[in-house]
Design a protein around this motif. Structure first.
Motif, PDB file in Angstrom:
ATOM      1  N   ASN A 104     -24.775 143.322  -9.294  1.00 55.45           N
ATOM      2  CA  ASN A 104     -24.634 144.410  -8.310  1.00 55.45           C
ATOM      3  C   ASN A 104     -23.610 143.776  -7.104  1.00 55.45           C
ATOM      4  O   ASN A 104     -23.607 142.663  -6.921  1.00 55.45           O
ATOM      5  CB  ASN A 104     -25.671 144.962  -7.743  1.00 55.45           C
ATOM      6  CG  ASN A 104     -26.756 144.222  -7.171  1.00 55.45           C
ATOM      7  OD1 ASN A 104     -26.586 143.344  -6.451  1.00 55.45           O
ATOM      8  ND2 ASN A 104     -27.879 144.729  -7.207  1.00 55.45           N
ATOM      9  N   ASP A 105     -23.205 144.730  -6.112  1.00 52.82           N
ATOM     10  CA  ASP A 105     -22.435 144.108  -5.056  1.00 52.82           C
ATOM     11  C   ASP A 105     -23.226 143.536  -4.118  1.00 52.82           C
ATOM     12  O   ASP A 105     -22.788 143.178  -2.933  1.00 52.82           O
ATOM     13  CB  ASP A 105     -21.546 145.431  -4.396  1.00 52.82           C
ATOM     14  CG  ASP A 105     -20.378 145.607  -5.292  1.00 52.82           C
ATOM     15  OD1 ASP A 105     -19.845 144.871  -6.097  1.00 52.82           O
ATOM     16  OD2 ASP A 105     -20.213 146.846  -5.247  1.00 52.82           O
ATOM     17  N   ALA A 106     -24.520 143.623  -4.179  1.00 54.66           N
ATOM     18  CA  ALA A 106     -25.570 142.948  -3.151  1.00 54.66           C
ATOM     19  C   ALA A 106     -25.917 141.381  -3.488  1.00 54.66           C
ATOM     20  O   ALA A 106     -26.555 140.791  -2.620  1.00 54.66           O
ATOM     21  CB  ALA A 106     -26.988 143.665  -3.134  1.00 54.66           C
ATOM     22  N   GLY A 107     -24.953 141.079  -4.584  1.00 57.36           N
ATOM     23  CA  GLY A 107     -25.415 139.834  -4.876  1.00 57.36           C
ATOM     24  C   GLY A 107     -26.614 139.368  -5.925  1.00 57.36           C
ATOM     25  O   GLY A 107     -26.722 138.142  -6.280  1.00 57.36           O
ATOM     26  N   ASP A 108     -27.222 140.573  -6.477  1.00 58.33           N
ATOM     27  CA  ASP A 108     -28.225 140.298  -7.569  1.00 58.33           C
ATOM     28  C   ASP A 108     -27.368 140.260  -9.041  1.00 58.33           C
ATOM     29  O   ASP A 108     -26.828 140.901  -9.060  1.00 58.33           O
ATOM     30  CB  ASP A 108     -29.105 141.334  -7.372  1.00 58.33           C
ATOM     31  CG  ASP A 108     -29.669 141.633  -6.145  1.00 58.33           C
ATOM     32  OD1 ASP A 108     -30.379 140.557  -5.606  1.00 58.33           O
ATOM     33  OD2 ASP A 108     -29.852 142.681  -5.489  1.00 58.33           O
ATOM     34  N   VAL A 109     -28.001 139.166  -9.820  1.00 61.63           N
ATOM     35  CA  VAL A 109     -27.442 138.988 -11.006  1.00 61.63           C
ATOM     36  C   VAL A 109     -28.625 138.721 -11.868  1.00 61.63           C
ATOM     37  O   VAL A 109     -29.314 137.873 -11.635  1.00 61.63           O
ATOM     38  CB  VAL A 109     -26.379 137.892 -11.202  1.00 61.63           C
ATOM     39  CG1 VAL A 109     -25.759 137.788 -12.469  1.00 61.63           C
ATOM     40  CG2 VAL A 109     -25.129 137.997 -10.190  1.00 61.63           C
ATOM     41  N   VAL A 110     -28.801 139.406 -12.898  1.00 65.33           N
ATOM     42  CA  VAL A 110     -29.872 139.427 -14.011  1.00 65.33           C
ATOM     43  C   VAL A 110     -29.372 139.044 -15.359  1.00 65.33           C
ATOM     44  O   VAL A 110     -28.700 139.883 -15.759  1.00 65.33           O
ATOM     45  CB  VAL A 110     -30.803 140.689 -13.901  1.00 65.33           C
ATOM     46  CG1 VAL A 110     -31.957 140.485 -14.989  1.00 65.33           C
ATOM     47  CG2 VAL A 110     -31.176 141.127 -12.810  1.00 65.33           C
ATOM     48  N   VAL A 111     -29.927 137.961 -15.835  1.00 62.80           N
ATOM     49  CA  VAL A 111     -29.259 137.547 -17.253  1.00 62.80           C
ATOM     50  C   VAL A 111     -30.467 137.144 -18.294  1.00 62.80           C
ATOM     51  O   VAL A 111     -31.516 136.901 -17.889  1.00 62.80           O
ATOM     52  CB  VAL A 111     -28.915 135.951 -17.101  1.00 62.80           C
ATOM     53  CG1 VAL A 111     -28.236 135.475 -18.422  1.00 62.80           C
ATOM     54  CG2 VAL A 111     -27.458 135.990 -16.013  1.00 62.80           C
ATOM     55  N   THR A 112     -30.115 137.962 -19.355  1.00 60.89           N
ATOM     56  CA  THR A 112     -31.177 137.714 -20.577  1.00 60.89           C
ATOM     57  C   THR A 112     -30.417 136.717 -21.417  1.00 60.89           C
ATOM     58  O   THR A 112     -29.341 136.942 -21.923  1.00 60.89           O
ATOM     59  CB  THR A 112     -31.422 138.943 -21.146  1.00 60.89           C
ATOM     60  OG1 THR A 112     -30.323 139.633 -21.759  1.00 60.89           O
ATOM     61  CG2 THR A 112     -32.249 139.978 -20.294  1.00 60.89           C
ATOM     62  N   CYS A 113     -31.145 135.755 -21.700  1.00 58.14           N
ATOM     63  CA  CYS A 113     -30.480 134.623 -22.818  1.00 58.14           C
ATOM     64  C   CYS A 113     -31.643 133.967 -23.711  1.00 58.14           C
ATOM     65  O   CYS A 113     -32.690 134.253 -23.331  1.00 58.14           O
ATOM     66  CB  CYS A 113     -29.545 133.603 -22.065  1.00 58.14           C
ATOM     67  SG  CYS A 113     -30.726 132.570 -20.968  1.00 58.14           S
ATOM     68  N   ASP A 114     -31.247 133.407 -24.663  1.00 59.82           N
ATOM     69  CA  ASP A 114     -31.940 132.522 -25.606  1.00 59.82           C
ATOM     70  C   ASP A 114     -31.734 131.234 -24.910  1.00 59.82           C
ATOM     71  O   ASP A 114     -30.608 130.799 -24.988  1.00 59.82           O
ATOM     72  CB  ASP A 114     -31.979 132.583 -26.833  1.00 59.82           C
ATOM     73  CG  ASP A 114     -32.623 134.097 -27.172  1.00 59.82           C
ATOM     74  OD1 ASP A 114     -33.393 134.633 -26.723  1.00 59.82           O
ATOM     75  OD2 ASP A 114     -31.962 134.547 -28.166  1.00 59.82           O
ATOM     76  N   ILE A 115     -32.536 130.310 -24.859  1.00 59.63           N
ATOM     77  CA  ILE A 115     -32.574 128.853 -24.655  1.00 59.63           C
ATOM     78  C   ILE A 115     -33.172 128.115 -25.555  1.00 59.63           C
ATOM     79  O   ILE A 115     -34.366 128.404 -25.920  1.00 59.63           O
ATOM     80  CB  ILE A 115     -33.051 128.352 -23.048  1.00 59.63           C
ATOM     81  CG1 ILE A 115     -32.087 128.968 -21.912  1.00 59.63           C
ATOM     82  CG2 ILE A 115     -33.137 126.871 -23.064  1.00 59.63           C
ATOM     83  CD1 ILE A 115     -32.239 128.554 -20.567  1.00 59.63           C
TER      84      ILE A 115
END
Length: 157
Positions: free
Chosen positions: A90-101
């Motif tokens: 979002n434009d507030a700088g929040d970034v959410v990531v789903t991934c497999d490691i």
């Protein structure tokens, strides 16, 4: 690093975090940390290593605790990789990531002895990108027991 005078857009924050995961996939810990501010917060919530007189937790700063954990992971799992599934910013700088490691263990990791077994586990990352266009906070969540089971490491109290 993003070089703008105003707050980075959602697209710019997303691009920065995708660059972080690209560096992670290449096992380029220096680039991962370079994408972060000097005082970026770090929290790997499930991370704990119990010793005889202390417990090490995955909380601190990216350039100290984070860099040490990432370097240890790369050393213990030389084929360590990630597969990013979703990135929401979002434009507030929040970034959410789903991934497999995942990766195949070759050296001891925490209390898990190397048995040549691999793991692949879903992770949830929450990043924040500051006004200067650098990552200033990383938090991550996963099922540590699931990883231990896959590696054949079972703890009994």
């Amino acid at each position: 690093m993003i070089t703008t005078e105003s707050r980075p857009t959602a697209a710019a924050s997303e691009a920065l975090v995708r660059a972080f995961f690209d560096a992670y996939r290449r096992q380029d810990v220096d680039t991962m940390t370079d994408l972060c501010s000097d005082n970026a917060d770090f929290s790997y919530v499930p991370y704990e290593v119990w010793g005889k007189q202390r417990v090490l937790r995955g909380d601190g700063k990216v350039k100290t605790v984070g860099k040490t954990i990432w370097t240890g992971l790369v050393n213990s799992f030389p084929d360590l990789t990630n597969t990013v599934h979703t990135v929401d910013a979002n434009d507030a700088g929040d970034v959410v990531v789903t991934c497999d490691i995942g990766g195949t263990q070759q050296l001891a990791w925490g209390l898990a002895e190397p048995r040549g077994k691999g793991f692949s586990e879903p992770h949830l990352f929450v990043f924040h990108v500051d006004d200067a266009g650098e990552i200033d906070r990383i938090s991550a969540y996963w099922d540590g027991a699931g990883i231990n089971r896959q590696l054949g490491h079972l703890e009994v109290d």
